[in-house]
Write a protein that holds these residues in place. Structure first.
Motif, PDB file in Angstrom:
ATOM      1  N   ASP A 149       0.833  -1.210   0.000  1.00 13.26           N
ATOM      2  CA  ASP A 149       0.000   0.000   0.000  1.00 13.26           C
ATOM      3  C   ASP A 149       0.867   1.258   0.000  1.00 13.26           C
ATOM      4  OD1 ASP A 149      -2.266  -1.543   0.023  1.00 13.26           O
ATOM      5  OD2 ASP A 149      -2.562  -1.442   2.192  1.00 13.26           O
ATOM      6  N   GLN A 150       1.961   1.222   0.766  1.00 10.53           N
ATOM      7  CA  GLN A 150       2.862   2.374   0.812  1.00 10.53           C
ATOM      8  C   GLN A 150       3.519   2.612  -0.548  1.00 10.53           C
ATOM      9  OE1 GLN A 150       5.620   1.551   3.959  1.00 10.53           O
ATOM     10  NE2 GLN A 150       4.076   1.606   5.572  1.00 10.53           N
ATOM     11  N   VAL A 151       3.996   1.515  -1.171  1.00 10.55           N
ATOM     12  CA  VAL A 151       4.649   1.627  -2.476  1.00 10.55           C
ATOM     13  C   VAL A 151       3.655   2.109  -3.530  1.00 10.55           C
ATOM     14  CG1 VAL A 151       5.791   0.330  -4.315  1.00 10.55           C
ATOM     15  CG2 VAL A 151       6.365  -0.134  -1.920  1.00 10.55           C
ATOM     16  N   ALA A 152       2.424   1.593  -3.456  1.00 13.61           N
ATOM     17  CA  ALA A 152       1.405   1.990  -4.429  1.00 13.61           C
ATOM     18  C   ALA A 152       1.099   3.482  -4.348  1.00 13.61           C
ATOM     19  CB  ALA A 152       0.134   1.173  -4.202  1.00 13.61           C
ATOM     20  N   ALA A 153       1.195   4.030  -3.137  1.00 12.34           N
ATOM     21  CA  ALA A 153       0.906   5.453  -2.961  1.00 12.34           C
ATOM     22  C   ALA A 153       2.022   6.341  -3.496  1.00 12.34           C
ATOM     23  CB  ALA A 153       0.662   5.746  -1.478  1.00 12.34           C
ATOM     24  N   LEU A 154       3.225   5.773  -3.676  1.00 10.07           N
ATOM     25  CA  LEU A 154       4.388   6.565  -4.076  1.00 10.07           C
ATOM     26  C   LEU A 154       4.789   6.369  -5.534  1.00 10.07           C
ATOM     27  CD1 LEU A 154       6.604   6.034  -0.889  1.00 10.07           C
ATOM     28  CD2 LEU A 154       5.229   8.052  -1.460  1.00 10.07           C
ATOM     29  N   ASN A 155       4.201   5.389  -6.223  1.00 14.73           N
ATOM     30  CA  ASN A 155       4.622   5.079  -7.587  1.00 14.73           C
ATOM     31  C   ASN A 155       3.435   5.077  -8.549  1.00 14.73           C
ATOM     32  OD1 ASN A 155       7.656   4.012  -7.424  1.00 14.73           O
ATOM     33  ND2 ASN A 155       6.573   3.269  -5.618  1.00 14.73           N
ATOM     34  N   ARG A 156       3.765   5.284  -9.815  1.00 15.48           N
ATOM     35  CA  ARG A 156       2.732   5.256 -10.843  1.00 15.48           C
ATOM     36  C   ARG A 156       2.169   3.844 -10.968  1.00 15.48           C
ATOM     37  NH1 ARG A 156       6.947   7.271 -13.565  1.00 15.48           N
ATOM     38  NH2 ARG A 156       6.839   5.583 -15.101  1.00 15.48           N
ATOM     39  N   PRO A 157       0.899   3.684 -11.302  1.00 16.18           N
ATOM     40  CA  PRO A 157       0.272   2.355 -11.416  1.00 16.18           C
ATOM     41  C   PRO A 157       1.008   1.419 -12.354  1.00 16.18           C
ATOM     42  CG  PRO A 157      -1.402   4.064 -11.450  1.00 16.18           C
ATOM     43  CD  PRO A 157      -0.072   4.771 -11.527  1.00 16.18           C
ATOM     44  N   GLU A 158       1.501   1.953 -13.507  1.00 14.52           N
ATOM     45  CA  GLU A 158       2.172   1.080 -14.471  1.00 14.52           C
ATOM     46  C   GLU A 158       3.500   0.528 -13.926  1.00 14.52           C
ATOM     47  OE1 GLU A 158       2.857   5.429 -15.771  1.00 14.52           O
ATOM     48  OE2 GLU A 158       1.237   4.168 -14.977  1.00 14.52           O
ATOM     49  N   VAL A 159       4.195   1.325 -13.093  1.00 11.69           N
ATOM     50  CA  VAL A 159       5.446   0.861 -12.483  1.00 11.69           C
ATOM     51  C   VAL A 159       5.161  -0.258 -11.489  1.00 11.69           C
ATOM     52  CG1 VAL A 159       7.400   1.506 -11.011  1.00 11.69           C
ATOM     53  CG2 VAL A 159       6.588   3.086 -12.785  1.00 11.69           C
ATOM     54  N   LEU A 160       4.147  -0.052 -10.683  1.00 14.27           N
ATOM     55  CA  LEU A 160       3.778  -1.076  -9.705  1.00 14.27           C
ATOM     56  C   LEU A 160       3.289  -2.338 -10.405  1.00 14.27           C
ATOM     57  CD1 LEU A 160       3.396  -1.839  -6.738  1.00 14.27           C
ATOM     58  CD2 LEU A 160       1.095  -0.855  -6.858  1.00 14.27           C
ATOM     59  N   ALA A 161       2.523  -2.184 -11.471  1.00 22.26           N
ATOM     60  CA  ALA A 161       2.013  -3.343 -12.213  1.00 22.26           C
ATOM     61  C   ALA A 161       3.157  -4.157 -12.803  1.00 22.26           C
ATOM     62  CB  ALA A 161       1.068  -2.876 -13.317  1.00 22.26           C
ATOM     63  N   GLN A 162       4.167  -3.452 -13.346  1.00 21.30           N
ATOM     64  CA  GLN A 162       5.321  -4.145 -13.923  1.00 21.30           C
ATOM     65  C   GLN A 162       6.074  -4.933 -12.859  1.00 21.30           C
ATOM     66  OE1 GLN A 162       8.177  -1.545 -15.722  1.00 21.30           O
ATOM     67  NE2 GLN A 162       9.280  -3.185 -16.765  1.00 21.30           N
ATOM     68  N   TYR A 163       6.219  -4.340 -11.688  1.00 21.25           N
ATOM     69  CA  TYR A 163       6.926  -5.009 -10.601  1.00 21.25           C
ATOM     70  C   TYR A 163       6.158  -6.249 -10.123  1.00 21.25           C
ATOM     71  CZ  TYR A 163       8.770  -5.890  -5.925  1.00 21.25           C
ATOM     72  OH  TYR A 163       9.283  -6.489  -4.810  1.00 21.25           O
ATOM     73  N   LEU A 164       4.841  -6.111  -9.948  1.00 22.77           N
ATOM     74  CA  LEU A 164       4.037  -7.240  -9.490  1.00 22.77           C
ATOM     75  C   LEU A 164       4.000  -8.355 -10.528  1.00 22.77           C
ATOM     76  CD1 LEU A 164       1.035  -5.432  -7.742  1.00 22.77           C
ATOM     77  CD2 LEU A 164       2.969  -6.593  -6.669  1.00 22.77           C
ATOM     78  N   SER A 165       4.002  -7.995 -11.807  1.00 25.64           N
ATOM     79  CA  SER A 165       4.047  -9.017 -12.859  1.00 25.64           C
ATOM     80  C   SER A 165       5.335  -9.828 -12.774  1.00 25.64           C
ATOM     81  CB  SER A 165       3.935  -8.359 -14.235  1.00 25.64           C
ATOM     82  OG  SER A 165       2.681  -7.759 -14.412  1.00 25.64           O
ATOM     83  N   LYS A 166       6.439  -9.141 -12.526  1.00 25.83           N
ATOM     84  CA  LYS A 166       7.716  -9.820 -12.365  1.00 25.83           C
ATOM     85  C   LYS A 166       7.672 -10.766 -11.165  1.00 25.83           C
ATOM     86  CE  LYS A 166      12.655  -8.933 -11.615  1.00 25.83           C
ATOM     87  NZ  LYS A 166      13.690  -7.878 -11.422  1.00 25.83           N
ATOM     88  N   CYS A 167       7.077 -10.320 -10.078  1.00 20.33           N
ATOM     89  CA  CYS A 167       6.950 -11.164  -8.890  1.00 20.33           C
ATOM     90  C   CYS A 167       6.114 -12.402  -9.185  1.00 20.33           C
ATOM     91  CB  CYS A 167       6.318 -10.371  -7.744  1.00 20.33           C
ATOM     92  SG  CYS A 167       7.353  -9.054  -7.080  1.00 20.33           S
TER      93      CYS A 167
END
Length: 290
Positions: free
Chosen positions: A240-258
């Protein structure tokens, strides 16, 4: 003392008089060599027709007494036909011995009967810790290890080494492999895993929808130990903290990698924690002996 207790005590004395190795359970907890695995399996076959619950009671009483291994019960060293000594801890070298071959075949036959350990294509229990733990405990019991953690560890190590050799040497490189027939039940699973490609565009929901077996995540979390629930809660808060600090597409790319990393390493992740001491439940062991 009731007549039933008297009968049980008499049976205990009879088994001890027959030569029941009192350090059998202690030795299973300390198993580190192939010689020990073969020895424990021989004991299982030797005493298979006796009352297993009474035997286990005798062995547990000896273990609780604090006594250690009995030197007279040490398994003999395995030797080549030439008589040259084979270092017991080395899987690769002792496999030439016929007794090791026979034992390994028994192990692979038992693994084949427990699809929760290996069949990620068809088994609904694959990937769930409890069925896998129960499966390995059952195999250990049938091979004379009484579900002891160290014995299970040795069985898993032997199985995984031979599975990987079968996959790499036989399936990928076409080399002769002495256990190719015994491990042929893994062929489809291993070949499917080899052909799977990672999807860089996978989303978290896609992964959940495509999961096999279907996983009820909420139920899994509720049934997890408190310390695991605390870790998951901390992870959730961090996301939740990371999502509040980063653009949605950046977070989506990171979660896809995970997600792709989880898919690629699913069997390893599903097997993690199998060495935890708390997984051996005496009640489970008793039920397996009925």
């Amino acid at each position: 003392m009731t007549s039933e207790d008297d009968a049980q005590q008499l049976k205990k004395h009879e088994l001890i008089e027959k030569g029941l190795p009192l350090d059998w359970l202690v030795r299973a907890h300390r198993a580190t060599t192939m010689e020990t695995l073969v020895y424990l399996c021989h004991q299982r076959h030797k005493w298979i027709n006796e009352d297993q619950k009474i035997i286990l009671t005798i062995l547990q009483d000896y273990e609780k007494s604090g006594e250690g291994l009995i030197v007279e019960n040490n398994p003999p060293p395995l030797r080549r036909k030439r008589g040259k000594y084979i270092p017991a801890p080395t899987f690769e070298s002792v496999m030439e011995h016929q007794e090791i071959y026979v034992f390994s075949c028994q192990l692979f036959d038992l693994v084949r009967e427990e699809p929760s350990i290996w069949d990620k294509l068809n088994c609904l229990d694959f990937g769930y810790h409890q069925p896998m733990r129960q499966a390995w405990c059952s195999i250990s019991l049938k091979l004379g290890g009484w579900g002891a953690i160290q014995h299970v560890h040795m069985l898993k190590q032997l199985y995984r080494r031979r599975r990987d050799q079968y996959n790499i040497d036989f399936l990928r490189h076409g080399k002769p492999f002495q256990y190719s027939d015994k491990l042929s039940f893994l062929k489809n699973v291993l070949e499917m895993s080899k052909s799977e490609s990672l999807n860089p565009d996978i989303s978290l929901q896609d992964h959940i929808d495509a999961s096999e077996p279907k996983i009820d995540y909420e139920e899994e979390v509720r049934g997890a130990p408190v310390r695991i629930q605390n870790i998951l809660r901390q992870v959730s808060e961090r996301i939740d903290q990371v999502a509040a600090l980063n653009r949605p597409e950046v977070l989506a790319q990171y979660l896809s990698k995970c997600c792709n990393q989880v898919v690629a390493n699913r069997e390893k992740l599903a097997s993690s924690g199998l060495l935890d001491k708390e997984w051996i439940d005496r009640k489970t062991s008793d039920s397996q002996l009925d």
